[in-house]
Motif scaffolding. Structure first.
Motif, PDB file in Angstrom:
ATOM      1  N   ARG A  20     -15.907 -39.291  17.115  1.00  0.00           N
ATOM      2  CA  ARG A  20     -16.064 -37.887  16.779  1.00  0.00           C
ATOM      3  C   ARG A  20     -17.315 -37.597  15.750  1.00  0.00           C
ATOM      4  O   ARG A  20     -18.517 -36.983  16.227  1.00  0.00           O
ATOM      5  N   HIS A  21     -17.428 -38.535  15.118  1.00  0.00           N
ATOM      6  CA  HIS A  21     -18.011 -38.497  13.486  1.00  0.00           C
ATOM      7  C   HIS A  21     -18.543 -39.924  12.966  1.00  0.00           C
ATOM      8  O   HIS A  21     -18.302 -40.838  12.911  1.00  0.00           O
ATOM      9  N   VAL A  22     -19.845 -39.886  13.802  1.00  0.00           N
ATOM     10  CA  VAL A  22     -20.508 -41.761  14.229  1.00  0.00           C
ATOM     11  C   VAL A  22     -20.420 -41.739  12.846  1.00  0.00           C
ATOM     12  O   VAL A  22     -20.345 -42.968  11.682  1.00  0.00           O
TER      13      VAL A  22
ATOM     14  N   LEU B 294     -19.963 -41.221   9.944  1.00  0.00           N
ATOM     15  CA  LEU B 294     -17.960 -41.266   8.677  1.00  0.00           C
ATOM     16  C   LEU B 294     -17.549 -42.714   9.431  1.00  0.00           C
ATOM     17  O   LEU B 294     -16.992 -43.619   8.274  1.00  0.00           O
ATOM     18  N   ARG B 295     -17.667 -42.533  10.713  1.00  0.00           N
ATOM     19  CA  ARG B 295     -17.256 -44.287  11.130  1.00  0.00           C
ATOM     20  C   ARG B 295     -18.235 -45.371  10.517  1.00  0.00           C
ATOM     21  O   ARG B 295     -17.770 -47.219   9.762  1.00  0.00           O
ATOM     22  N   THR B 296     -19.703 -45.006  10.327  1.00  0.00           N
ATOM     23  CA  THR B 296     -20.245 -45.829   9.853  1.00  0.00           C
ATOM     24  C   THR B 296     -20.388 -45.554   8.377  1.00  0.00           C
ATOM     25  O   THR B 296     -19.574 -47.124   7.749  1.00  0.00           O
ATOM     26  N   LYS B 297     -19.707 -45.625   7.193  1.00  0.00           N
ATOM     27  CA  LYS B 297     -19.010 -45.091   5.898  1.00  0.00           C
ATOM     28  C   LYS B 297     -17.491 -45.533   5.864  1.00  0.00           C
ATOM     29  O   LYS B 297     -17.587 -46.739   5.365  1.00  0.00           O
ATOM     30  N   CYS B 298     -17.174 -45.812   6.961  1.00  0.00           N
ATOM     31  CA  CYS B 298     -15.811 -46.213   6.550  1.00  0.00           C
ATOM     32  C   CYS B 298     -15.461 -47.435   7.407  1.00  0.00           C
ATOM     33  O   CYS B 298     -15.201 -48.563   6.148  1.00  0.00           O
ATOM     34  N   ALA B 299     -17.135 -48.273   7.848  1.00  0.00           N
ATOM     35  CA  ALA B 299     -16.667 -49.656   8.510  1.00  0.00           C
ATOM     36  C   ALA B 299     -17.349 -50.276   6.948  1.00  0.00           C
ATOM     37  O   ALA B 299     -17.040 -51.609   6.870  1.00  0.00           O
ATOM     38  N   SER B 300     -18.429 -49.483   6.463  1.00  0.00           N
ATOM     39  CA  SER B 300     -19.072 -50.173   5.449  1.00  0.00           C
ATOM     40  C   SER B 300     -18.532 -50.242   3.843  1.00  0.00           C
ATOM     41  O   SER B 300     -17.555 -51.502   3.339  1.00  0.00           O
ATOM     42  N   PHE B 301     -17.364 -49.259   4.273  1.00  0.00           N
ATOM     43  CA  PHE B 301     -17.133 -48.978   2.383  1.00  0.00           C
ATOM     44  C   PHE B 301     -15.532 -51.083   3.122  1.00  0.00           C
ATOM     45  O   PHE B 301     -15.031 -51.487   2.146  1.00  0.00           O
ATOM     46  N   ILE B 302     -14.836 -50.954   4.397  1.00  0.00           N
ATOM     47  CA  ILE B 302     -14.623 -52.190   4.683  1.00  0.00           C
ATOM     48  C   ILE B 302     -13.824 -53.108   4.755  1.00  0.00           C
ATOM     49  O   ILE B 302     -13.821 -54.640   3.945  1.00  0.00           O
ATOM     50  N   LYS B 303     -15.874 -53.396   5.158  1.00  0.00           N
ATOM     51  CA  LYS B 303     -16.607 -54.924   5.110  1.00  0.00           C
ATOM     52  C   LYS B 303     -16.561 -55.485   3.466  1.00  0.00           C
ATOM     53  O   LYS B 303     -15.710 -56.229   3.198  1.00  0.00           O
ATOM     54  N   GLU B 304     -16.721 -54.201   2.969  1.00  0.00           N
ATOM     55  CA  GLU B 304     -17.166 -54.820   1.276  1.00  0.00           C
ATOM     56  C   GLU B 304     -15.945 -54.930   0.591  1.00  0.00           C
ATOM     57  O   GLU B 304     -15.207 -56.205  -0.206  1.00  0.00           O
ATOM     58  N   TYR B 305     -14.556 -54.558   1.132  1.00  0.00           N
ATOM     59  CA  TYR B 305     -13.219 -54.412   0.412  1.00  0.00           C
ATOM     60  C   TYR B 305     -13.063 -55.950   0.765  1.00  0.00           C
ATOM     61  O   TYR B 305     -12.373 -55.963  -0.169  1.00  0.00           O
ATOM     62  N   LEU B 306     -12.852 -56.044   2.030  1.00  0.00           N
ATOM     63  CA  LEU B 306     -13.036 -57.276   2.407  1.00  0.00           C
ATOM     64  C   LEU B 306     -13.892 -58.749   1.862  1.00  0.00           C
ATOM     65  O   LEU B 306     -12.987 -59.637   1.085  1.00  0.00           O
ATOM     66  N   GLU B 307     -14.901 -58.810   1.885  1.00  0.00           N
ATOM     67  CA  GLU B 307     -15.555 -59.343   0.916  1.00  0.00           C
ATOM     68  C   GLU B 307     -15.474 -59.464  -0.580  1.00  0.00           C
ATOM     69  O   GLU B 307     -15.673 -60.637  -1.145  1.00  0.00           O
ATOM     70  N   LEU B 308     -15.622 -58.132  -1.188  1.00  0.00           N
ATOM     71  CA  LEU B 308     -14.732 -58.504  -2.336  1.00  0.00           C
ATOM     72  C   LEU B 308     -13.260 -59.279  -3.126  1.00  0.00           C
ATOM     73  O   LEU B 308     -12.767 -59.657  -4.100  1.00  0.00           O
ATOM     74  N   GLY B 309     -12.626 -59.223  -1.625  1.00  0.00           N
ATOM     75  CA  GLY B 309     -11.027 -59.907  -1.908  1.00  0.00           C
ATOM     76  C   GLY B 309     -10.076 -58.980  -2.191  1.00  0.00           C
ATOM     77  O   GLY B 309      -8.804 -59.865  -2.177  1.00  0.00           O
TER      78      GLY B 309
ATOM     79  N   HIS C 109      -3.822 -43.400  15.863  1.00  0.00           N
ATOM     80  CA  HIS C 109      -4.493 -43.136  17.215  1.00  0.00           C
ATOM     81  C   HIS C 109      -5.963 -41.962  16.298  1.00  0.00           C
ATOM     82  O   HIS C 109      -7.096 -41.744  17.096  1.00  0.00           O
ATOM     83  N   SER C 110      -5.232 -40.786  16.051  1.00  0.00           N
ATOM     84  CA  SER C 110      -5.214 -39.375  15.134  1.00  0.00           C
ATOM     85  C   SER C 110      -7.007 -39.896  14.738  1.00  0.00           C
ATOM     86  O   SER C 110      -8.071 -39.216  14.535  1.00  0.00           O
ATOM     87  N   ILE C 111      -6.763 -40.633  13.436  1.00  0.00           N
ATOM     88  CA  ILE C 111      -8.314 -41.242  13.076  1.00  0.00           C
ATOM     89  C   ILE C 111      -9.359 -41.666  13.476  1.00  0.00           C
ATOM     90  O   ILE C 111     -10.288 -41.504  13.266  1.00  0.00           O
ATOM     91  N   GLU C 112      -8.251 -42.430  14.880  1.00  0.00           N
ATOM     92  CA  GLU C 112      -9.593 -42.962  14.998  1.00  0.00           C
ATOM     93  C   GLU C 112     -10.647 -41.936  16.221  1.00  0.00           C
ATOM     94  O   GLU C 112     -11.598 -42.272  16.121  1.00  0.00           O
TER      95      GLU C 112
END
Length: 73
Positions: free
Chosen positions: A42-44, A46-61, A34-37
């Protein structure tokens, strides 16, 4: 380390104490998430970068979603 039929590797967690004690850390982990969320809210940028990283991590398996029946409610 165990190599699964899919080619993925499974690594056993090294635990100093009983695995049952891990359940006690659930509330602390939930507060941390919850603290991370809140920080990401507050830092849009950073949120975008994290979401992009996680998406790529999923796509790479490199990770996968946990089956619904294994999730903690």
């Amino acid at each position: 380390m165990i190599k699964r039929e899919t080619g993925a590797c499974s690594v056993r967690l090294a635990v100093k104490h009983s695995v049952e004690l891990l359940a006690e850390s659930y509330a602390q982990a939930l507060r941390w998430i919850h603290s991370i969320e809140r920080t990401l809210d507050r830092h849009v940028n950073l949120r975008t970068k994290c979401a992009s990283f996680i998406k790529e991590y999923l796509e790479l398996g490199h990770m996968s979603w946990v089956a619904q029946e294994l999730r903690v409610s």
